[in-house]
Design a protein around this motif. Structure first.
Motif, PDB file in Angstrom:
ATOM      1  N   MET A   1       0.846  -1.189   0.000  1.00  7.65           N
ATOM      2  CA  MET A   1       0.000   0.000   0.000  1.00  7.65           C
ATOM      3  C   MET A   1       0.883   1.242   0.000  1.00  7.65           C
ATOM      4  N   SER A   2       0.588   2.164  -0.894  1.00  2.00           N
ATOM      5  CA  SER A   2       1.390   3.383  -0.959  1.00  2.00           C
ATOM      6  C   SER A   2       1.100   4.276   0.236  1.00  2.00           C
ATOM      7  N   GLY A   3       2.010   5.227   0.467  1.00  2.00           N
ATOM      8  CA  GLY A   3       1.807   6.150   1.578  1.00  2.00           C
ATOM      9  C   GLY A   3       0.540   6.958   1.415  1.00  2.00           C
ATOM     10  N   ALA A   4       0.240   7.373   0.182  1.00  2.00           N
ATOM     11  CA  ALA A   4      -0.967   8.162  -0.064  1.00  2.00           C
ATOM     12  C   ALA A   4      -2.218   7.353   0.248  1.00  2.00           C
ATOM     13  N   ALA A   6      -2.459   4.796   2.233  1.00  2.00           N
ATOM     14  CA  ALA A   6      -2.522   4.520   3.661  1.00  2.00           C
ATOM     15  C   ALA A   6      -3.103   5.704   4.422  1.00  2.00           C
ATOM     16  N   ALA A   7      -2.909   6.909   3.888  1.00  2.00           N
ATOM     17  CA  ALA A   7      -3.450   8.102   4.539  1.00  2.00           C
ATOM     18  C   ALA A   7      -4.896   8.368   4.147  1.00  2.00           C
ATOM     19  N   ALA A  12     -10.483   8.867  -5.742  1.00  2.00           N
ATOM     20  CA  ALA A  12     -11.575   9.844  -5.661  1.00  2.00           C
ATOM     21  C   ALA A  12     -11.089  11.145  -5.016  1.00  2.00           C
ATOM     22  N   PHE A  13     -10.276  11.009  -3.965  1.00  2.00           N
ATOM     23  CA  PHE A  13      -9.741  12.205  -3.321  1.00  2.00           C
ATOM     24  C   PHE A  13      -8.837  12.968  -4.277  1.00  2.00           C
TER      25      PHE A  13
END
Length: 215
Positions: A1-4, A6-7, A12-13
């Motif tokens: 899972m990428s850092g983005a 995971a956050a 969609a964001f």
């Protein structure tokens, strides 16, 4: 899972964020309706989350509410705008004269952003060879505020046709502070995806490739 991911920053964001960039406008036409109490203070708190050179946080915001000080800034703008008009000729001058270049007559909120290059915070890290990085840090804070405001349907207008020394004198700020910009904040008269200057034929956006070099 990428850092983005995971956050919680999913596709969609990211699409919504891209749309926010598209919809951000330099607003010059405001409604006079006041903003809810505390709005500016909350937006300035978000602006202060921006990156700054050496964590110096050199931004200094001056909220302008006094009618006499606002009138002084208005007169400053009128004089500088008239002088700028003299630098154009022919059809370009006629178009310039028709442009609405500031919302300071109607916008309910006005504030100035200064850069404090003499700040001791950050101990000068990153500013020894490029002291102007303090000014750029203030620009980053303003852009952060710009996007945060737009996400709430609030417009921001940057007034740059001003004598910075005269603005500093009118607002009675420390001599070491450098004006980065004077801003109008409020509800825009209308929404749009095309910059007003482009819509009126002053200039058009260029593709990113036009501003990019490879070495």
């Amino acid at each position: 899972m990428s850092g983005a991911d995971a956050a919680g920053f999913d596709d969609a964001f990211r699409a919504t964020l891209a749309q926010l960039f598209v919809l951000r406008r330099d607003v010059r036409r405001f409604r006079p309706d006041p903003l809810p109490a505390g709005t500016l203070e909350r937006l300035l708190a978000l602006a202060s989350l921006a990156p700054s050179v050496g964590l110096s946080e050199p931004w200094r915001f001056v909220i302008v509410t006094d009618p006499a000080r606002r009138a002084a800034v208005r007169a400053n703008f009128e004089a500088c705008n008239q002088a700028a008009l003299g630098g154009y000729g022919g059809e370009r001058a006629a178009l310039y004269a028709r442009l609405k270049l500031a919302g300071i007559d109607v916008a309910p909120v006005q504030f100035a952003a200064f850069s404090d290059r003499a700040t001791e915070q950050g101990a000068g890290l990153g500013r020894q060879t490029m002291p102007e990085m303090a000014d750029y840090s203030v620009v980053a804070a303003i852009h952060t505020l710009w996007l945060a405001a737009r996400a709430e349907g609030i417009g921001l207008g940057w007034v740059s046709i001003l004598d910075p020394a005269a603005v500093a004198a009118s607002l009675d700020v420390p001599a070491a502070w450098r004006l980065v910009g004077y801003f109008c904040l409020g509800w825009p008269e209308s929404e749009g995806t095309v910059p007003e200057l482009q819509r009126l034929g002053w200039a058009s956006r260029a593709p990113a490739s036009q501003h990019t070099l490879k070495r």
